[in-house]
Design a protein around this motif. Structure first.
Motif, mmCIF file in Angstrom:
data_model
loop_
_atom_site.group_PDB
_atom_site.id
_atom_site.type_symbol
_atom_site.label_atom_id
_atom_site.label_comp_id
_atom_site.label_asym_id
_atom_site.label_seq_id
_atom_site.Cartn_x
_atom_site.Cartn_y
_atom_site.Cartn_z
ATOM 1 N N PRO A 131 45.396 -47.893 67.151
ATOM 2 C CA PRO A 131 45.483 -49.192 67.825
ATOM 3 C C PRO A 131 45.436 -50.374 66.852
ATOM 4 N N VAL A 132 46.063 -51.448 67.287
ATOM 5 C CA VAL A 132 46.002 -52.701 66.539
ATOM 6 C C VAL A 132 44.611 -53.282 66.785
ATOM 7 N N THR A 133 43.826 -53.397 65.717
ATOM 8 C CA THR A 133 42.465 -53.906 65.827
ATOM 9 C C THR A 133 42.331 -55.142 64.952
ATOM 10 N N ILE A 134 41.763 -56.190 65.531
ATOM 11 C CA ILE A 134 41.583 -57.433 64.785
ATOM 12 C C ILE A 134 40.130 -57.887 64.847
ATOM 13 N N THR A 159 35.290 -58.138 67.444
ATOM 14 C CA THR A 159 36.377 -57.248 67.049
ATOM 15 C C THR A 159 36.986 -56.673 68.307
ATOM 16 N N GLY A 160 38.314 -56.658 68.366
ATOM 17 C CA GLY A 160 38.975 -56.137 69.554
ATOM 18 C C GLY A 160 40.329 -55.538 69.245
ATOM 19 N N THR A 161 40.865 -54.861 70.239
ATOM 20 C CA THR A 161 42.185 -54.251 70.087
ATOM 21 C C THR A 161 43.183 -55.001 70.960
ATOM 22 N N ARG A 162 44.448 -54.866 70.565
ATOM 23 C CA ARG A 162 45.531 -55.511 71.310
ATOM 24 C C ARG A 162 46.601 -54.481 71.609
ATOM 25 N N TYR A 187 39.528 -62.123 73.060
ATOM 26 C CA TYR A 187 38.355 -62.675 73.757
ATOM 27 C C TYR A 187 38.400 -64.200 73.864
ATOM 28 N N CYS A 188 38.650 -64.883 72.726
ATOM 29 C CA CYS A 188 38.587 -66.346 72.753
ATOM 30 C C CYS A 188 39.944 -67.011 72.545
ATOM 31 N N GLY A 189 40.964 -66.236 72.195
ATOM 32 C CA GLY A 189 42.302 -66.795 72.023
ATOM 33 C C GLY A 189 42.567 -67.405 70.654
#
Length: 120
Positions: A68-71, A79-82, A91-93
């Motif tokens: 997964p694409v994780t940033i 930290t999250g995935t897209r 989360y916050c844009g």
């Protein structure tokens, strides 16, 4: 066709390893590919069957594990995935992010047979 180029490169790398290592047959190849590469695993398996014909890799099972694409967001610290390839915090844009994973391209598993016998 991106998948053809990628699959052909993997096949060439595996065949080079076979020549250098004395492997006679490739049984299975598992690739780890980042989600940003937007590959079609089924298409890659189909192409691999064609490009590996009449080589030690003919008949090998090619499987693809999509990473997964994780940033990491510098604004909110999360930290999250897209699912898409937007460089934006889910989360916050914020666009103040760092790519952690999603561009990988690696042979994770390679099962082979060798020409060499083990003599003790």
């Amino acid at each position: 066709m991106y998948e053809f180029t990628l699959t052909n490169s993997v096949n060439n790398a595996v065949l080079r390893l076979c020549r250098e290592s004395g492997w006679s047959k490739v049984r299975r190849i598992m690739l780890k590919i980042g989600g940003m590469r937007k590959v079609n695993p089924e298409l890659m398996a189909f192409i691999f069957a064609a490009v590996s014909r009449d080589t030690p890799a003919e008949g090998a099972i090619l499987s693809v594990m999509i990473i997964p694409v994780t940033i990491k967001c510098f604004a909110c610290g999360r930290t999250g995935t897209r699912e898409d390839s937007e460089f934006m915090c889910p989360y916050c844009g914020s666009r103040n992010v760092h790519l952690i994973s999603g561009l990988e391209l690696a042979i994770e598993v390679l099962e082979v047979e060798s020409n060499f016998l083990n003599h003790e």
